[in-house]
Design an enzyme around this catalytic site. Structure first.
Site, PDB file in Angstrom:
ATOM      1  N   HIS A 316     -51.788  48.761 -60.858  1.00 50.06           N
ATOM      2  CA  HIS A 316     -51.687  49.297 -59.902  1.00 50.06           C
ATOM      3  C   HIS A 316     -51.655  50.906 -59.837  1.00 50.06           C
ATOM      4  CE1 HIS A 316     -50.038  50.152 -55.515  1.00 50.06           C
ATOM      5  NE2 HIS A 316     -50.218  49.035 -55.456  1.00 50.06           N
ATOM      6  N   ASP A 373     -51.207  40.888 -55.048  1.00 47.09           N
ATOM      7  CA  ASP A 373     -52.113  39.832 -54.943  1.00 47.09           C
ATOM      8  C   ASP A 373     -52.408  38.699 -56.027  1.00 47.09           C
ATOM      9  OD1 ASP A 373     -53.146  40.942 -52.687  1.00 47.09           O
ATOM     10  OD2 ASP A 373     -54.191  42.604 -53.656  1.00 47.09           O
TER      11      ASP A 373
END
Ligand code: CMC
Length: 438
Positions: A316, A373
């Site tokens: 991320h 996700d």
């Protein structure tokens, strides 16, 4: 609120010196309520003739905002000061929508009025049904979302005047209310089933499940477990400060474009596999890996700089510690699969992949942890959604964040059109060459 000024009590500044000329400039440092300070470079170009250079905006605060705070080093996500874990545990999505839009959790009467407004905006203009028929049946539902959300500006003229606070509010409620209907219709269209109209007696999440999975020929009972899981997924995706799609919405809106066009732009940005498209990509990756024994091979590939393969659902830009949403999602994933009695080999593979990656030097050193996700795709699959719908659900949930951020920007008196500059490295001026001499 958005009029960020230098912190005059401490008068923090930074001095920048151009070593080629010896000229210095003192720049103010701005402090927020929490989080890193920001050097105010607004005078920089006027006073030095230099731009700042930061492709990918890794060191740039593009705005100031009071909506969402992330501490990526520690793994904290807060909306209006409330921890995401608390919101996921104790609130429902309508609470979170109200909080993001208005800054406070709603009181009982405020919540009832808000829910009523959202419920009574869920139907689409009937003419929009025909709009769907223009798409190919095998269109990706995100392609349909981008088109239909953008087309809302052709149907709801009475909420496109962005200078009118009432119209801004109506547009915000319309977008939050109609996204589930638009998303469910995109699904129904792709599987060749009739569109299902919304029902006012159902909650937001229940209604979405009902419009997606019911058919007119038999009764459909919404499972409370699935409705709660859906609601939680919506909460976890509601906002995430200045990510690519939200920045896209803000930049689009900065030109005073109408809100429907701006949210369509957000959908387009979210669709990419490096952003909201990752949940779909995670499932595709797990299917490609196929069996547990092949996981080490794929982990090795992810580490190979010459191989473009990346572990989807890992890493991320902001979180350099565990994504707090991934923790809630992991727990939710086990609950849903347990309740449904599903023993999905993909979940087992996902857990093995997570285990191997988390103990691998490469992933440890680069601080690559599973993101939201990684698990959402597995829950959504268990709930019966095809992979092509995963990003659509993300867009549905993120709409409130986009809308809240868009409104915050429009309501900021100091707001100006977003117009970044560039470091030009193309040809310098040269003589024009006529066609017969090229
Ligand atoms: N697998 C293997 N290596 C990775 C991965 C990964 N998933 N992610 C980053 N790296 C490596 C990358 O190769 C780079 O290595 P090096 O330093 O040797 O060049 C280093 O880690 C830093 O990566 P980056 O691409 O410079 O980092 P970024 O902040 O620009 O990208 C990211 C962040 C999320 C796009 C990236 O981690 C990625 O592509 N992840 C997979 C896709 C994904 O899961 N996206 C969902 C993000 S969360 C939901 C959302 O925001 O929509």
């Amino acid at each position: 609120m958005n009029d960020v000024k230098p912190d005059s009590s401490t008068k923090q500044t930074v001095t920048l010196t151009d070593n080629s000329t010896g000229k210095s400039i003192e720049l103010p440092i701005l402090g927020g309520t929490v989080g890193p300070r920001a050097i105010d470079v607004r005078r920089l170009y006027a006073e030095t003739g230099c731009f700042t250079y930061d492709p990918g905006f890794t060191s740039t605060a593009s705005c100031d905002s009071a909506i969402t705070y992330i501490d990526g080093e520690v793994g904290i996500l807060m909306h209006r000061g409330y921890m995401i874990e608390d919101l996921a545990e104790h609130s429902d999505f309508m609470d979170v929508c109200y909080l993001l839009l208005h800054g406070e959790l709603p009181k009982k009467d405020e919540k009832a009025a808000f829910e009523r407004s959202i419920t009574y905006h869920t139907m689409l203009h009937e003419q929009m049904n025909y709009f769907y028929r223009g798409f190919r049946r095998d269109s990706h539902p995100m392609a349909i979302m981008v088109g239909v959300v953008g087309a809302m500006s052709a149907f709801y003229h009475d909420s496109t005047d962005i200078s009118d606070p009432h119209q801004r509010m109506v547009a915000s409620h319309r977008l939050i209310a109609k996204m589930p209907t638009i998303a469910a219709m995109a699904y129904k269209f792709s599987v060749g089933q009739p569109f299902v109209y919304p029902r006012n007696d159902l909650s937001y999440a229940e209604n979405f499940l009902y419009m997606t999975f019911s058919v007119p020929c038999e009764e459909y009972k919404v499972s409370p477990v699935l409705a709660r899981a859906m609601d939680r997924i919506f909460i976890l995706h509601a906002d995430h400060e200045q990510n690519a799609s939200t920045s896209t919405v803000r930049i689009s809106g900065s030109s005073n474009a109408n809100p429907f066009a701006c949210i369509a732009a957000g959908c387009a940005s979210l669709w990419g596999p490096a952003h909201g498209g990752a949940n779909e990509a995670v499932l595709q990756m797990l299917q490609e890996i196929g069996t547990k024994d092949r996981i080490p091979e794929f982990v090795e590939r992810a580490k190979d700089r010459d191989d473009p393969f990346r572990l989807m659902g890992f890493g991320h830009r902001v979180y350099k510690n565990y994504d707090p949403r991934a923790k809630v999602m992991q727990k939710s994933c086990h609950e849903v699969l347990g309740e449904l009695g599903i023993n999905d080999p993909l979940l087992e593979m996902a857990m093995e992949l997570e285990r191997l990656a988390l103990q691998d030097e490469y992933f440890i050193e680069k601080k690559l942890f599973p993101n939201v996700d990684f698990y959402s795709g597995i829950i959504l699959k268990a709930m019966g959604f095809p992979t092509s719908m995963f990003t659509v659900l993300f867009a549905l949930a993120r709409t409130v964040g986009w809308v809240a951020q868009w409104r915050e920007m429009i309501e900021d008196p100091s707001q100006r059109i977003s117009r970044p500059r560039q470091l030009y490295n193309g040809q310098t001026k040269r003589d024009y060459v006529p066609l017969d001499q090229r």
